[in-house]
Write a protein that holds these residues in place. Sequence first.
Motif, PDB file in Angstrom:
ATOM      1  N   ALA A  25       0.842  -1.202   0.000  1.00 13.19           N
ATOM      2  CA  ALA A  25       0.000   0.000   0.000  1.00 13.19           C
ATOM      3  C   ALA A  25       0.872   1.246   0.000  1.00 13.19           C
ATOM      4  CB  ALA A  25      -0.926   0.007   1.214  1.00 13.19           C
ATOM      5  N   HIS A  26       0.425   2.260  -0.686  1.00  9.50           N
ATOM      6  CA  HIS A  26       1.177   3.513  -0.845  1.00  9.50           C
ATOM      7  C   HIS A  26       1.457   4.157   0.511  1.00  9.50           C
ATOM      8  CE1 HIS A  26       2.105   7.623  -2.215  1.00  9.50           C
ATOM      9  NE2 HIS A  26       2.354   7.080  -3.384  1.00  9.50           N
ATOM     10  N   SER A  27       2.570   4.874   0.592  1.00  7.18           N
ATOM     11  CA  SER A  27       2.961   5.508   1.858  1.00  7.18           C
ATOM     12  C   SER A  27       1.939   6.521   2.346  1.00  7.18           C
ATOM     13  CB  SER A  27       4.324   6.188   1.696  1.00  7.18           C
ATOM     14  OG  SER A  27       4.295   7.166   0.663  1.00  7.18           O
ATOM     15  N   THR A  28       1.102   7.034   1.460  1.00 12.24           N
ATOM     16  CA  THR A  28       0.081   7.988   1.904  1.00 12.24           C
ATOM     17  C   THR A  28      -0.903   7.331   2.863  1.00 12.24           C
ATOM     18  OG1 THR A  28      -1.390   9.752   1.108  1.00 12.24           O
ATOM     19  CG2 THR A  28      -1.611   7.617   0.033  1.00 12.24           C
ATOM     20  N   TYR A  29      -1.153   6.020   2.691  1.00  7.52           N
ATOM     21  CA  TYR A  29      -2.003   5.295   3.638  1.00  7.52           C
ATOM     22  C   TYR A  29      -1.323   5.173   5.000  1.00  7.52           C
ATOM     23  CZ  TYR A  29      -4.816   3.617  -0.352  1.00  7.52           C
ATOM     24  OH  TYR A  29      -5.621   3.530  -1.459  1.00  7.52           O
ATOM     25  N   ILE A  30       0.002   5.009   4.981  1.00  2.00           N
ATOM     26  CA  ILE A  30       0.741   4.872   6.238  1.00  2.00           C
ATOM     27  C   ILE A  30       0.597   6.145   7.072  1.00  2.00           C
ATOM     28  CG2 ILE A  30       3.020   4.535   7.256  1.00  2.00           C
ATOM     29  CD1 ILE A  30       3.768   2.980   4.709  1.00  2.00           C
ATOM     30  N   ASN A 365       1.481  14.315  -3.577  1.00  2.04           N
ATOM     31  CA  ASN A 365       1.196  15.230  -2.470  1.00  2.04           C
ATOM     32  C   ASN A 365       1.819  16.593  -2.769  1.00  2.04           C
ATOM     33  OD1 ASN A 365      -0.044  13.290  -0.566  1.00  2.04           O
ATOM     34  ND2 ASN A 365       1.994  12.355  -0.565  1.00  2.04           N
ATOM     35  N   GLY A 366       1.476  17.586  -1.969  1.00  2.00           N
ATOM     36  CA  GLY A 366       2.136  18.884  -2.045  1.00  2.00           C
ATOM     37  C   GLY A 366       3.277  18.935  -1.050  1.00  2.00           C
ATOM     38  N   LEU A 367       4.404  19.515  -1.444  1.00  3.94           N
ATOM     39  CA  LEU A 367       5.564  19.551  -0.560  1.00  3.94           C
ATOM     40  C   LEU A 367       6.253  20.912  -0.663  1.00  3.94           C
ATOM     41  CD1 LEU A 367       7.097  17.683   1.401  1.00  3.94           C
ATOM     42  CD2 LEU A 367       8.609  17.088  -0.494  1.00  3.94           C
ATOM     43  N   ARG A 368       6.456  21.541   0.489  1.00  2.00           N
ATOM     44  CA  ARG A 368       7.142  22.829   0.552  1.00  2.00           C
ATOM     45  C   ARG A 368       8.114  22.817   1.733  1.00  2.00           C
ATOM     46  NH1 ARG A 368       4.754  22.674  -3.501  1.00  2.00           N
ATOM     47  NH2 ARG A 368       3.419  24.231  -4.511  1.00  2.00           N
ATOM     48  N   GLN A 392       4.290  18.869   4.234  1.00  4.64           N
ATOM     49  CA  GLN A 392       3.657  18.014   3.228  1.00  4.64           C
ATOM     50  C   GLN A 392       2.151  18.055   3.379  1.00  4.64           C
ATOM     51  OE1 GLN A 392       5.207  14.047   2.115  1.00  4.64           O
ATOM     52  NE2 GLN A 392       3.202  13.230   2.662  1.00  4.64           N
ATOM     53  N   THR A 393       1.478  18.488   2.326  1.00  4.77           N
ATOM     54  CA  THR A 393       0.021  18.434   2.294  1.00  4.77           C
ATOM     55  C   THR A 393      -0.384  17.092   1.722  1.00  4.77           C
ATOM     56  OG1 THR A 393      -0.199  20.824   2.029  1.00  4.77           O
ATOM     57  CG2 THR A 393      -2.075  19.480   1.384  1.00  4.77           C
ATOM     58  N   SER A 394      -1.028  16.277   2.535  1.00  7.68           N
ATOM     59  CA  SER A 394      -1.477  14.955   2.092  1.00  7.68           C
ATOM     60  C   SER A 394      -2.757  15.112   1.280  1.00  7.68           C
ATOM     61  CB  SER A 394      -1.725  14.042   3.296  1.00  7.68           C
ATOM     62  OG  SER A 394      -2.351  12.847   2.879  1.00  7.68           O
ATOM     63  N   HIS A 395      -2.634  15.011  -0.026  1.00  5.27           N
ATOM     64  CA  HIS A 395      -3.821  15.138  -0.876  1.00  5.27           C
ATOM     65  C   HIS A 395      -4.827  14.036  -0.572  1.00  5.27           C
ATOM     66  CE1 HIS A 395      -1.442  17.568  -4.129  1.00  5.27           C
ATOM     67  NE2 HIS A 395      -1.621  18.227  -3.004  1.00  5.27           N
ATOM     68  N   PHE A 396      -4.342  12.849  -0.278  1.00  4.04           N
ATOM     69  CA  PHE A 396      -5.238  11.748   0.046  1.00  4.04           C
ATOM     70  C   PHE A 396      -6.084  12.084   1.275  1.00  4.04           C
ATOM     71  CE2 PHE A 396      -6.231   7.853   2.345  1.00  4.04           C
ATOM     72  CZ  PHE A 396      -6.768   7.046   1.357  1.00  4.04           C
ATOM     73  N   SER A 397      -5.440  12.562   2.341  1.00  2.00           N
ATOM     74  CA  SER A 397      -6.170  12.860   3.583  1.00  2.00           C
ATOM     75  C   SER A 397      -7.083  14.068   3.421  1.00  2.00           C
ATOM     76  CB  SER A 397      -5.182  13.094   4.730  1.00  2.00           C
ATOM     77  OG  SER A 397      -4.433  11.937   5.005  1.00  2.00           O
ATOM     78  N   VAL A 398      -6.601  15.103   2.745  1.00  2.00           N
ATOM     79  CA  VAL A 398      -7.428  16.296   2.529  1.00  2.00           C
ATOM     80  C   VAL A 398      -8.655  15.936   1.695  1.00  2.00           C
ATOM     81  CG1 VAL A 398      -7.513  18.536   1.369  1.00  2.00           C
ATOM     82  CG2 VAL A 398      -5.559  17.958   2.812  1.00  2.00           C
ATOM     83  N   HIS A 399      -8.452  15.117   0.661  1.00  2.00           N
ATOM     84  CA  HIS A 399      -9.540  14.798  -0.265  1.00  2.00           C
ATOM     85  C   HIS A 399     -10.574  13.850   0.322  1.00  2.00           C
ATOM     86  CE1 HIS A 399      -7.000  15.911  -4.057  1.00  2.00           C
ATOM     87  NE2 HIS A 399      -7.401  16.961  -3.357  1.00  2.00           N
ATOM     88  N   ARG A 400     -10.248  13.229   1.447  1.00  2.00           N
ATOM     89  CA  ARG A 400     -11.209  12.345   2.100  1.00  2.00           C
ATOM     90  C   ARG A 400     -11.602  12.853   3.481  1.00  2.00           C
ATOM     91  NH1 ARG A 400     -10.566   6.354  -0.096  1.00  2.00           N
ATOM     92  NH2 ARG A 400      -9.704   6.803  -2.145  1.00  2.00           N
ATOM     93  N   ASN A 401     -11.313  14.103   3.729  1.00  2.00           N
ATOM     94  CA  ASN A 401     -11.628  14.719   5.010  1.00  2.00           C
ATOM     95  C   ASN A 401     -13.132  14.977   5.089  1.00  2.00           C
ATOM     96  OD1 ASN A 401     -11.978  16.461   7.211  1.00  2.00           O
ATOM     97  ND2 ASN A 401     -10.023  17.491   6.874  1.00  2.00           N
ATOM     98  N   GLY A 493       6.382   5.601  -8.820  1.00  2.00           N
ATOM     99  CA  GLY A 493       6.442   6.959  -9.350  1.00  2.00           C
ATOM    100  C   GLY A 493       5.296   7.723  -8.726  1.00  2.00           C
ATOM    101  N   ALA A 494       4.295   8.061  -9.546  1.00  2.00           N
ATOM    102  CA  ALA A 494       3.039   8.555  -8.993  1.00  2.00           C
ATOM    103  C   ALA A 494       2.312   7.390  -8.343  1.00  2.00           C
ATOM    104  CB  ALA A 494       2.196   9.176 -10.098  1.00  2.00           C
ATOM    105  N   ALA A 495       1.273   7.698  -7.573  1.00  2.00           N
ATOM    106  CA  ALA A 495       0.445   6.639  -7.014  1.00  2.00           C
ATOM    107  C   ALA A 495      -0.391   6.016  -8.133  1.00  2.00           C
ATOM    108  CB  ALA A 495      -0.459   7.211  -5.930  1.00  2.00           C
ATOM    109  N   HIS A 496      -0.466   4.690  -8.133  1.00  2.00           N
ATOM    110  CA  HIS A 496      -1.190   3.956  -9.168  1.00  2.00           C
ATOM    111  C   HIS A 496      -2.175   2.992  -8.523  1.00  2.00           C
ATOM    112  CE1 HIS A 496       1.425   4.870 -12.766  1.00  2.00           C
ATOM    113  NE2 HIS A 496       2.157   5.333 -11.770  1.00  2.00           N
TER     114      HIS A 496
END
Length: 515
Positions: A25-30, A365-368, A392-401, A493-496
Amino acid sequence: MPEHSSLLGHLLAAKTATEELPPVAHSTYILDRIARKMEGNMNGPPAYYFDSFPVSTPMLIIRDPFIANQVTNHPRVSAEKPTNLKDWFEPISGKGGINLFTQNGQEWKHDHNLFLPFFSNSNLDATMPDVVEQMLIFRNILRKRAQSGELFRLEPLTQLLMNDIIGRVIFNADLGNQTSGSHPLSDTMLRQLKLKFAANNVLDNIGQFNPFRVFSIWNNSRLLNQHIRNQILKRVDAFRDAKARHEQLAFNSILDQALESYYSEPSRKQSDPIDRGFLDLLCAQLRMFFFAGYDSTAATMSTCCYLLSKHPEALVKLRAEHDRVFGRNVASCPGMITENPSILNSLPYTQAVIKETLRLFPPANGLRMGSKDLVLKGRDGTEYPTEGVSVQTSHFSVHRNPACWPRPLEFLPERFLVGPGHELYPAKGAWRIFEYGIRNCTGQAFVMKEVKAFLAILCREFDFQNCYDEVYADEKIDLTNVDYERAYLVEHGAAHPRGEYPCRVSLSAYVPGDV
């Protein structure tokens, strides 16, 4: 914050979260799982600090658009990428990982301006005949798959499609991956990505602990640069020939635009050879464009087909919109896009389908880079200093908030068609795929044109049958922590989507049986 170790930071918490997820599973889930296990809120905090020492610098993970908007509104932080991002990109772009994703300050501005004219709307529209040409090849491949009725995986085919499209828009070259087999440039680039993402354990991801992997990446990178230099030198000859004949190209590829800018400098003549520094710059940036241009878009195309196969009511609406805009005759659609690319602007529901697909399956994700003068504030007044950390802005978490998205796990393209005041109307900055501010995605308009054309050309002619249940019929894994999604995201690469979308395809009722 999760439990912290003085030796390993939060890596033990990450290990525990990983063990509670299905394989690869992608690191965004972690990161999302760590947040959801923290006390006080079943959905997790709006932001938290994650210390990944010794793997990387500490991060502030943003899970609420209210806080994310403060990052991209800050004049300096919105423009600065973390320096350690170069390490991640080095295998992809070479040259120490220096490219438009990782550059900062004047260096970024110079190279950004070098390529920016390619992304003008008029030039993007001029590329669409070539894009449509490649999509018609892809359509013929799907017709053969429909005749066979066999199960296949869609994403490898969309990757070949996007390799050929990117070959045209970056190098003005016909790579022929869909028709003649893998082109050496594409093959070497894909091998480079496999070398980077093949390993899943911590030691291999650190890299320096695996000398064989380091050598393999270095050697393949050298070969990749040779292929790209060959393409550059071919275009230099074509560029000079076109100038001598006073010919105007149908569109400027990314490489053509860079050469135009380079030879437009007053001190240069068109007969001058390209200096080594500029050649190295081009190699690194073109490698980055190749990766960024094909990988996430290919995944998005596949995931759109997957979600439309799961949600026939959305497919009905999509087809109805295409009937209204292009007419009932499916065969006329490609020519209409070629003749008038702006017709793609008349597809609001199609755009909503794409945006909702990207909301549920974000590729990145977004990273600054944080700053001493940026202290973020949550809705409850909690302060989050950003000095010395990557943000890091987690697009996964923001999009399912659920605070921002009613019914967050449902596929509802209508979210992007309703007005303010409607319960489905997204909160400000809640959809962040291309991010905001000065470092937003330069190629976002092109991505939307590509995927709109893809859906318009294909989705009335073909029906996709999702075959995840068939392929994974004997699977015994717990999908609870990936929202029971068989096509959960994996990292390449990107999440697939996992499994590269196994499916069957058939001709739809829109098309006579003898097509």
